[in-house]
Each structure stands twice: as C-alpha cells, then as structure tokens.
Design an enzyme around this catalytic site. Structure first.
Site, PDB file in Angstrom:
ATOM      1  N   THR A 148       1.965   0.030  -1.661  1.00  0.00           N
ATOM      2  CA  THR A 148       2.483   1.150  -0.875  1.00  0.00           C
ATOM      3  C   THR A 148       3.582   0.709   0.081  1.00  0.00           C
ATOM      4  OG1 THR A 148       1.881   2.691   0.893  1.00  0.00           O
ATOM      5  CG2 THR A 148       0.517   0.738   0.694  1.00  0.00           C
ATOM      6  N   ASP A 149       4.465   1.640   0.414  1.00  0.00           N
ATOM      7  CA  ASP A 149       5.514   1.334   1.406  1.00  0.00           C
ATOM      8  C   ASP A 149       4.912   1.103   2.797  1.00  0.00           C
ATOM      9  OD1 ASP A 149       4.802   3.968   2.006  1.00  0.00           O
ATOM     10  OD2 ASP A 149       6.841   4.772   1.837  1.00  0.00           O
ATOM     11  N   GLU A 150       3.669   1.546   2.988  1.00  0.00           N
ATOM     12  CA  GLU A 150       3.059   1.392   4.327  1.00  0.00           C
ATOM     13  C   GLU A 150       2.857  -0.066   4.720  1.00  0.00           C
ATOM     14  OE1 GLU A 150      -0.126   3.897   5.474  1.00  0.00           O
ATOM     15  OE2 GLU A 150       0.581   5.604   4.311  1.00  0.00           O
TER      16      GLU A 150
ATOM     17  N   TYR B  27      -5.848   0.664   6.638  1.00  0.00           N
ATOM     18  CA  TYR B  27      -5.513   0.878   5.215  1.00  0.00           C
ATOM     19  C   TYR B  27      -4.330   0.002   4.809  1.00  0.00           C
ATOM     20  CZ  TYR B  27      -2.946   2.948   1.321  1.00  0.00           C
ATOM     21  OH  TYR B  27      -2.231   3.108   0.155  1.00  0.00           O
TER      22      TYR B  27
ATOM     23  N   LYS C  66      -3.984  -3.190   2.162  1.00  0.00           N
ATOM     24  CA  LYS C  66      -3.065  -3.211   1.010  1.00  0.00           C
ATOM     25  C   LYS C  66      -2.126  -4.423   1.109  1.00  0.00           C
ATOM     26  CE  LYS C  66      -2.649  -0.547  -1.920  1.00  0.00           C
ATOM     27  NZ  LYS C  66      -3.295  -0.412  -3.257  1.00  0.00           N
TER      28      LYS C  66
END
Ligand code: NAD
Ligand code: DAU
Length: 344
Positions: free
Chosen positions: A128-130, A155, A159
């Site tokens: 994810t870009d997060e 989260y 990741k």
C-alpha cells in the site's frame, strides 16, 4: 503441458476477490487457487459465478499457520503467488493492532518461507502507498518508489514490515519477488466499512455519513479493475526485486468524494455528519505511477466513470452488502461510531 498453478491469498476479500475473477476469465489455462482464512472481511458468495469452474479451487487456511501452509505448498508446488491476505482497515488497527502484526507480518513471513522451500516463478506482494506515510497538501508532491518508508498507523507499520521481509527474502535468498504499492481502491465488493461503500450503502438507507475531522484529507482513488490489470502486468513482466507504485492521479478530498456520491444519488448534504477525527489521520496520499506506466500500464477509469459504475453496482447488488451490514458488522459499526451519530 502442465498448467501453471497460481495461488491467490485473500481471494475472498475485496481486491483479491476481483483479482481471482479477473484471472479465471483471462487465463483459463491457469489453475487458480484461492487461499483465504475467511475473517469478517472474507466472503465467498461473490464467487458463485466461478466456483463450479474446473480451474477454480478454494482452500480455507490461516496464512499464519506454518504447519498447514508449508505442506500445502509442498503438495501443490505453486508457480505464482499473489499475496493479498491481510488485515486491511486502518480504524481496526487503531483499536486492535495485535492481529495486524500477526496476519500482515507473521503471515507474510510464513508464505515467504513456504515459497522459498518449493522454489517459485514469482511472488507478488500487494502492499500500500500508506507505507510511505503522508504527504502535505502541495499538489506537486507524490510518492515514488524511492520515497522513504514512514508508516504512521499500526496498519501501515505492519504492511511496511511485511514489505521489508519480502525485500529481505529477495536479497538474502534470491526469491523472485515484486512489491506493488497502490493507492485507495474502490469498486465492486468493497467491504462497507471503507469510506466509499460505507457512504453509498448508508445513503441508500437514508442514513448519516460520518466524515472524520474537516473532511479535507486527500486520497488518490484507483478502480479495482485497473488495479487487477496492473498486478497481472507486474506478475508477468515485473523485473525481479522491483517495487511498483500503482495509482491513477485521481486525488479527491473526502468531502468531495462524499458530496459526489450524495449528488449522484440525489440525496441531501444534510446527511453529512462531521465526527471526531481518526487518530494519527494521514493528510494526503498521491501516487506517481511513472515506473509502472513505463512497464506498459495505463488506467482505464477516471474517478467520474469509476464512481458512476461503482454506485450503480451497489444499487444493483444491494443483497450482497445488506447481508454484511445486517450481521456481525453492525456490532463493529455501533462501537466505532456510537457516540457520534447513532444517537442522532
Ligand atoms: P480485505 O480486508 O477486503 O480482504 C482481506 C482478505 O484476507 C479477506 O478475505 C480475509 O478473509 C483474508 N485474510 C485476513 N487474514 C487472513 C489470514 N490470517 N489468513 C488467510 N486469509 C486472511 O482487503 P482488501 O481491501 O481486498 O486488500 C487486499 C490487500 O491489498 C491487502 O494486503 C491490503 O493491505 C492491500 N491494499 C488495499 C487497498 C484498498 O484500498 N483496499 C489499497 C492498498 C493496498
Ligand atoms: O491508501 C491505501 C489504503 O486505503 C489501503 O492500504 C487500506 O487497506 C484501505 O483501507 C485504505 O485506507 P484508508 O484509511 O485511506 O481508507 P478508508 O476508506 O478507511 O478511509 C478513506 C478516507 O476517509 C480516510 O481519510 C478516512 C476517511 N473516513 C473513513 C471512514 C471509514 C471518514 O471520513 N469517515 C469514515 O467513516
């Protein structure tokens, strides 16, 4: 000729589910194995149209369970692994981080170990870009593959940790991997705890829409069908060891997203309810997808065409999301938002 065996983890979830259906349609010559532990986010009813196909197989298993996963890999000798299975909701990671470490970190390591043992053609890790943290509101700044990892939520930290393990298995053991980092997906079968499906489903029931803070946080929206094509491309053409960002330059504030849906459904803006902000709420995500475009990917949906298709899908498939919001999910919703909008 033996048929390629493709393992999709998390194929009962939102993106993995769309990807399984895309692969079954596009590659009838592949054997598709959907491995999923069926958590609250897993749902097999979405696969009613494909479950009788000869090349579709479902395996119920927890990716953390080493004693099950290793023999499974040894038995099937998968060629390709596309790893979606994860705890995916930021709000849940704020109230219960432990399960995110368990599934996203430990589960990924178990899969990597299993892949290493059998030797595989490619392991695509869907991230994810997060993991890059947040951007400020300067519209000329974007996440590239070289942006440092600075995750802000439990989260995204889980990741990012899994990304580092994937990278290490490539560097240390030569495992053929790619990591994809995409922006916010939307489209059919998006679980109604996330902003877009939550907004559509609640508006269709004339219920209030909770917007965190002032609604000015920005996300970069990617239609799930465009994401599936991107993963397919990376699976077959991605250079081993490389990271690819996936995003379509569709930045919108949360308030813009919600108002677009309200107007499209002919509802009143009075249904918007500003509620207490998410803890550590990232301001803005925006992807620079140049590297993937150079590999040959181009999104086909604009936000306007994608959101119109998605709204119509939720209208046409109300039975799917209604069975979800009427069950266990309702308890989560009551707890998450109770003091804010349930009493109004
Ligand atoms: P989702 O929550 O809809 O689905 C996750 C699936 O994983 C579910 O079917 C669930 O049953 C399964 N699962 C969870 N824990 C498991 C375990 N221990 N063992 C086996 N299966 C398990 O998630 P999603 O939105 O489809 O996201 C898929 C992947 O894409 C995730 O890795 C997520 O981090 C990543 N991602 C999602 C988005 C997005 O906008 N949804 C954006 C970027 C990246
Ligand atoms: O960027 C990719 C990420 O996108 C994925 O890695 C995650 O798995 C996925 O869940 C998504 O994370 P977000 O936190 O951005 O998505 P969510 O739909 O939860 O929230 C989108 C924005 O809307 C965010 O700024 C928070 C806000 N929001 C969300 C909910 C659920 C609200 O204002 N009200 C809400 O009730």
């Amino acid at each position: 000729m033996t048929r390629k065996k493709v393992l999709v983890t998390g194929g009962a979830g939102f993106i993995g589910g769309n990807f399984v259906q895309y692969m079954i349609e596009k590659y009838p010559e592949y054997e598709i194995y959907n491995l999923d532990g069926l958590t609250y986010a897993g749902d097999l009813t979405k696969h009613r149209g494909i479950e009788t196909k000869d090349n579709y197989h479902f395996i119920k298993a927890d990716i953390v369970d080493y004693e099950i996963i290793i023999p499974l890999f040894e038995k099937h000798k998968f060629d390709y692994i596309i790893h979606f299975a994860a705890e995916s909701h930021v709000d849940r990671s704020i109230t219960d981080p432990g399960v995110f470490v368990r599934t996203n970190v430990v589960g990924t390591q178990v899969l990597l170990e299993a892949a290493k043992k059998i030797g595989i053609t490619k392991f695509v890790h869907v991230s994810t870009d997060e993991v890059y943290g947040e951007l400020d509101f300067d519209p000329t700044t974007f996440f590239t593959e070289d942006t440092p990892l600075q995750p802000n939520s439990p989260y995204s930290a889980s990741k990012a940790s899994s990304d580092l393990l994937v990278r290490a298995y490539h560097h240390t053991y030569g495992l053929p991997i790619n990591i994809t980092r995409c922006s916010n997906n939307y489209g059919p079968y998006h679980f109604p705890e996330k902003l877009i499906p939550l907004t559509i489903s609640r508006l269709l029931n004339e219920e209030k829409i909770p917007i965190y803070g002032d609604g000015q946080n920005i996300r970069d929206w990617l239609h799930v069908f465009d994401h599936c094509v991107a993963i397919d491309l990376v699976l077959h053409e991605g250079v081993n060891g490389e990271v690819y960002n996936v995003g379509g330059h569709n930045e919108r504030t949360n308030l813009e997203v919600v108002k677009t849906i309200i107007h499209s459904l002919g509802k009143s803006e009075e249904l918007i309810e500003f509620v207490t902000d998410r803890l550590g709420h990232d301001k803005r995500y925006a992807i620079d997808p140049t590297k993937l475009e150079q590999l040959g990917w181009k999104p086909t949906y604009t936000f306007e065409t994608g959101i119109a298709q998605t709204i119509q899908w939720y209208i046409d498939n109300n039975a799917w999301w209604e069975q979800i919001i009427s069950g266990q999910y309702q308890k989560y919703f009551d707890k998450q938002y109770s003091l804010e909008i349930l009493k109004k």
